[in-house]
Scaffold this motif. Structure first.
Motif, PDB file in Angstrom:
ATOM      1  N   ARG A 135       0.826  -1.220   0.000  1.00  0.00           N
ATOM      2  CA  ARG A 135       0.000   0.000   0.000  1.00  0.00           C
ATOM      3  C   ARG A 135       0.854   1.261   0.000  1.00  0.00           C
ATOM      4  NH1 ARG A 135      -2.554   1.445   4.375  1.00  0.00           N
ATOM      5  NH2 ARG A 135      -1.585  -0.026   5.765  1.00  0.00           N
ATOM      6  N   LEU A 136       1.953   1.217   0.742  1.00  0.00           N
ATOM      7  CA  LEU A 136       2.808   2.397   0.875  1.00  0.00           C
ATOM      8  C   LEU A 136       3.840   2.505  -0.244  1.00  0.00           C
ATOM      9  CD1 LEU A 136       3.337   2.318   4.745  1.00  0.00           C
ATOM     10  CD2 LEU A 136       1.756   3.747   3.420  1.00  0.00           C
ATOM     11  N   GLY A 137       3.797   1.602  -1.200  1.00  0.00           N
ATOM     12  CA  GLY A 137       4.704   1.658  -2.343  1.00  0.00           C
ATOM     13  C   GLY A 137       6.148   1.376  -1.993  1.00  0.00           C
ATOM     14  N   LYS A 138       6.387   0.592  -0.955  1.00  0.00           N
ATOM     15  CA  LYS A 138       7.757   0.318  -0.516  1.00  0.00           C
ATOM     16  C   LYS A 138       8.448  -0.774  -1.316  1.00  0.00           C
ATOM     17  CE  LYS A 138       7.370   2.150   4.099  1.00  0.00           C
ATOM     18  NZ  LYS A 138       7.612   1.946   5.523  1.00  0.00           N
ATOM     19  N   TYR A 139       7.674  -1.536  -2.093  1.00  0.00           N
ATOM     20  CA  TYR A 139       8.269  -2.560  -2.944  1.00  0.00           C
ATOM     21  C   TYR A 139       8.586  -1.964  -4.312  1.00  0.00           C
ATOM     22  CZ  TYR A 139       6.543  -5.934   0.480  1.00  0.00           C
ATOM     23  OH  TYR A 139       6.290  -6.626   1.637  1.00  0.00           O
ATOM     24  N   GLN A 140       9.727  -2.352  -4.849  1.00  0.00           N
ATOM     25  CA  GLN A 140      10.104  -1.899  -6.184  1.00  0.00           C
ATOM     26  C   GLN A 140       9.177  -2.567  -7.202  1.00  0.00           C
ATOM     27  OE1 GLN A 140      14.210  -2.529  -7.251  1.00  0.00           O
ATOM     28  NE2 GLN A 140      13.661  -2.818  -9.393  1.00  0.00           N
ATOM     29  N   THR A 141       8.585  -1.771  -8.082  1.00  0.00           N
ATOM     30  CA  THR A 141       7.745  -2.361  -9.122  1.00  0.00           C
ATOM     31  C   THR A 141       8.649  -2.798 -10.271  1.00  0.00           C
ATOM     32  OG1 THR A 141       7.304  -0.163 -10.021  1.00  0.00           O
ATOM     33  CG2 THR A 141       5.658  -1.088  -8.548  1.00  0.00           C
TER      34      THR A 141
ATOM     35  N   CYS B 160      -3.785  -6.287  -4.084  1.00  0.00           N
ATOM     36  CA  CYS B 160      -3.638  -5.108  -4.940  1.00  0.00           C
ATOM     37  C   CYS B 160      -4.144  -3.893  -4.174  1.00  0.00           C
ATOM     38  CB  CYS B 160      -4.358  -5.290  -6.274  1.00  0.00           C
ATOM     39  SG  CYS B 160      -6.130  -5.501  -6.159  1.00  0.00           S
ATOM     40  N   HIS B 161      -3.630  -2.738  -4.554  1.00  0.00           N
ATOM     41  CA  HIS B 161      -4.017  -1.497  -3.878  1.00  0.00           C
ATOM     42  C   HIS B 161      -3.744  -0.320  -4.797  1.00  0.00           C
ATOM     43  CE1 HIS B 161      -4.294   1.689  -0.878  1.00  0.00           C
ATOM     44  NE2 HIS B 161      -4.941   0.802  -0.134  1.00  0.00           N
ATOM     45  N   THR B 162      -4.553   0.718  -4.664  1.00  0.00           N
ATOM     46  CA  THR B 162      -4.353   1.946  -5.423  1.00  0.00           C
ATOM     47  C   THR B 162      -2.941   2.465  -5.180  1.00  0.00           C
ATOM     48  OG1 THR B 162      -6.697   2.493  -5.308  1.00  0.00           O
ATOM     49  CG2 THR B 162      -5.185   4.320  -5.723  1.00  0.00           C
ATOM     50  N   ALA B 163      -2.297   2.922  -6.250  1.00  0.00           N
ATOM     51  CA  ALA B 163      -0.909   3.380  -6.167  1.00  0.00           C
ATOM     52  C   ALA B 163      -0.805   4.742  -5.473  1.00  0.00           C
ATOM     53  CB  ALA B 163      -0.325   3.478  -7.572  1.00  0.00           C
ATOM     54  N   LEU B 164       0.404   5.053  -5.048  1.00  0.00           N
ATOM     55  CA  LEU B 164       0.686   6.385  -4.499  1.00  0.00           C
ATOM     56  C   LEU B 164       0.599   7.415  -5.615  1.00  0.00           C
ATOM     57  CD1 LEU B 164       3.765   5.605  -2.221  1.00  0.00           C
ATOM     58  CD2 LEU B 164       1.388   5.922  -1.520  1.00  0.00           C
ATOM     59  N   LYS B 165       0.379   8.658  -5.236  1.00  0.00           N
ATOM     60  CA  LYS B 165       0.202   9.740  -6.212  1.00  0.00           C
ATOM     61  C   LYS B 165       1.398   9.846  -7.161  1.00  0.00           C
ATOM     62  CE  LYS B 165      -1.425  14.471  -6.457  1.00  0.00           C
ATOM     63  NZ  LYS B 165      -1.898  15.632  -5.713  1.00  0.00           N
ATOM     64  N   ALA B 166       2.604   9.642  -6.642  1.00  0.00           N
ATOM     65  CA  ALA B 166       3.816   9.767  -7.459  1.00  0.00           C
ATOM     66  C   ALA B 166       3.898   8.700  -8.547  1.00  0.00           C
ATOM     67  CB  ALA B 166       5.055   9.689  -6.567  1.00  0.00           C
ATOM     68  N   GLN B 167       3.176   7.572  -8.371  1.00  0.00           N
ATOM     69  CA  GLN B 167       3.233   6.481  -9.350  1.00  0.00           C
ATOM     70  C   GLN B 167       1.917   6.293 -10.103  1.00  0.00           C
ATOM     71  OE1 GLN B 167       4.912   3.405  -6.691  1.00  0.00           O
ATOM     72  NE2 GLN B 167       6.588   3.360  -8.174  1.00  0.00           N
ATOM     73  N   GLY B 168       1.056   7.289 -10.041  1.00  0.00           N
ATOM     74  CA  GLY B 168      -0.174   7.230 -10.821  1.00  0.00           C
ATOM     75  C   GLY B 168      -1.428   7.471 -10.012  1.00  0.00           C
TER      76      GLY B 168
ATOM     77  N   TYR C 158      -1.113  -1.039  -7.603  1.00  0.00           N
ATOM     78  CA  TYR C 158      -0.025  -1.966  -7.300  1.00  0.00           C
ATOM     79  C   TYR C 158      -0.610  -3.369  -7.240  1.00  0.00           C
ATOM     80  CZ  TYR C 158       2.545   2.094  -5.432  1.00  0.00           C
ATOM     81  OH  TYR C 158       3.175   3.296  -5.261  1.00  0.00           O
ATOM     82  N   VAL C 159       0.149  -4.360  -7.701  1.00  0.00           N
ATOM     83  CA  VAL C 159      -0.283  -5.752  -7.647  1.00  0.00           C
ATOM     84  C   VAL C 159       0.861  -6.588  -7.090  1.00  0.00           C
ATOM     85  CG1 VAL C 159      -1.081  -7.723  -8.993  1.00  0.00           C
ATOM     86  CG2 VAL C 159      -1.777  -5.416  -9.658  1.00  0.00           C
ATOM     87  N   LEU C 160       0.541  -7.461  -6.147  1.00  0.00           N
ATOM     88  CA  LEU C 160       1.519  -8.384  -5.571  1.00  0.00           C
ATOM     89  C   LEU C 160       1.160  -9.798  -6.010  1.00  0.00           C
ATOM     90  CD1 LEU C 160       3.935  -8.841  -3.625  1.00  0.00           C
ATOM     91  CD2 LEU C 160       2.237  -9.181  -1.815  1.00  0.00           C
ATOM     92  N   LEU C 161       2.114 -10.480  -6.661  1.00  0.00           N
ATOM     93  CA  LEU C 161       1.895 -11.846  -7.134  1.00  0.00           C
ATOM     94  C   LEU C 161       2.530 -12.853  -6.182  1.00  0.00           C
ATOM     95  CD1 LEU C 161       2.649 -11.557 -10.962  1.00  0.00           C
ATOM     96  CD2 LEU C 161       0.471 -11.286  -9.772  1.00  0.00           C
TER      97      LEU C 161
END
Length: 192
Positions: free
Chosen positions: A85-91, A158-166, A172-175
């Motif tokens: 959720r916090l975008g801490k993982y590298q996409t 999955c979760h809505t991305a941070l503003k900086a990434q869209g 965001y999606v985690l597999l």
């Protein structure tokens, strides 16, 4: 006690006669499927057999363009989901669905998730847009993307991305780990 029950049962069944046939058939054939029904059944079986894309195009719960999309399967640790959720993982991979029809987006999303899972890519970013101006309803592609992500077995969260990434226009999606990653993980943590 059991003998008494058996005697009572046999007494009650004493006047019952066996039927000549086990199956009662309708003489008019009204219970048999029509040719049209058989054709539809065959077509449905063929479609299910050859369509690798099982994602539903049926009814979707519409989300608003500025709703937060949040989904997590049971068993996903809260800390892992919070980091997503916090975008801490590298996409590691990004899919752009903007401008695609629903059929094109469905196919692209399914293929993208399958490819990423096979390659061992765990964190994805899907750009679906906000859909403020989409017709006949706002956020139609966004709504279907969210529905499809929940139908794909490899998607853990999955979760809505941070503003900086869209922001609201991306998710965001985690597999889950693929078979090779699971094997490596077992070997790494195996007690010796």
């Amino acid at each position: 006690m059991a003998n008494e029950d058996l005697d009572l049962f046999l007494q009650e069944m004493s006047g019952v006669k066996r039927l000549d046939a086990d199956v009662l058939a309708d003489e008019n054939g009204a219970g048999a499927p029509t040719l049209a029904q058989l054709a539809r059944r065959k077509a449905a079986e063929l479609e299910a057999e050859y369509d690798p894309n099982y994602l539903s195009m049926e009814y979707v719960d519409l989300v608003k363009p500025d709703d937060v999309l949040a989904y997590k399967k049971d068993g996903v640790q809260e800390g892992v989901y919070k980091n997503l959720r916090l975008g801490k993982y590298q996409t590691d991979a990004t899919l752009m669905l903007l401008g695609k029809s629903l059929v094109e987006a469905r196919s692209a999303l399914s293929q993208f998730i399958r490819d990423c899972h096979q390659r061992g890519i765990r964190t994805l970013l899907i750009h679906h847009g906000m859909g403020r101006d989409s017709k006949p309803h706002p956020a139609i592609l966004r709504s279907y993307t969210f529905k499809w992500l929940q139908q794909i077995p490899e998607v853990l969260a999955c979760h809505t991305a941070l503003k900086a990434q869209g922001g609201y226009a991306a998710t965001y999606v985690l597999l889950q780990k693929n078979a090779e990653q699971k094997r490596e993980n077992r070997e790494l943590h195996q007690k010796r």
